[in-house]
Design a protein around this motif. Structure first.
Motif, PDB file in Angstrom:
ATOM      1  N   THR A 125     -16.337  56.136  80.966  1.00 52.24           N
ATOM      2  CA  THR A 125     -16.258  57.509  80.474  1.00 52.24           C
ATOM      3  C   THR A 125     -15.699  58.422  81.565  1.00 52.24           C
ATOM      4  N   THR A 150     -21.608  65.851  84.038  1.00 53.14           N
ATOM      5  CA  THR A 150     -22.300  66.834  83.199  1.00 53.14           C
ATOM      6  C   THR A 150     -23.631  66.269  82.716  1.00 53.14           C
ATOM      7  N   GLN A 151     -23.632  65.004  82.322  1.00 52.75           N
ATOM      8  CA  GLN A 151     -24.869  64.367  81.872  1.00 52.75           C
ATOM      9  C   GLN A 151     -25.858  64.185  83.023  1.00 52.75           C
ATOM     10  N   ASP A 184     -17.459  64.145  82.421  1.00 58.95           N
ATOM     11  CA  ASP A 184     -18.465  64.037  81.357  1.00 58.95           C
ATOM     12  C   ASP A 184     -19.740  63.372  81.870  1.00 58.95           C
TER      13      ASP A 184
END
Length: 95
Positions: free
Chosen positions: A38, A45-46, A42
């Motif tokens: 991924t 951010t997680q 992203d």
């Protein structure tokens, strides 16, 4: 480190366990994101979301600690608890 037993209410235990179970799920999700290549932003951010969730657990537990354990020890004349609390807060803020 001094280890003592601190009885917590069933409501607090339930709340903390639910939060930690959600965080556990988020961490497993992070593993899947890494495995599936991924986009880094992203994933980051997680990760920030997991850190925020852990901070929420820490805040709730720290508040409970001050209202129960620290208060009881102060009432018993144990001012050393303030140094311990200071160290704990320093450790939590060190990020």
């Amino acid at each position: 480190m001094k280890h003592t037993v601190t009885p917590h209410s069933d409501a607090l235990k339930s709340n903390l366990k639910q939060r930690l179970a959600r965080i556990e799920g988020q961490v497993r999700g992070l593993q899947r994101l890494i495995e599936s290549d991924t986009y880094c932003d992203d994933v980051l951010t997680q990760i920030a979301s997991v850190q925020s969730a852990l901070n929420g657990v820490a805040k709730k537990l720290l508040s409970q600690h001050m209202q129960t354990c620290v208060k009881q020890r102060l009432l018993a004349g144990d001012d050393a608890v303030l140094t311990e609390l200071d160290t704990t807060i320093e450790r939590l803020l060190k990020r």
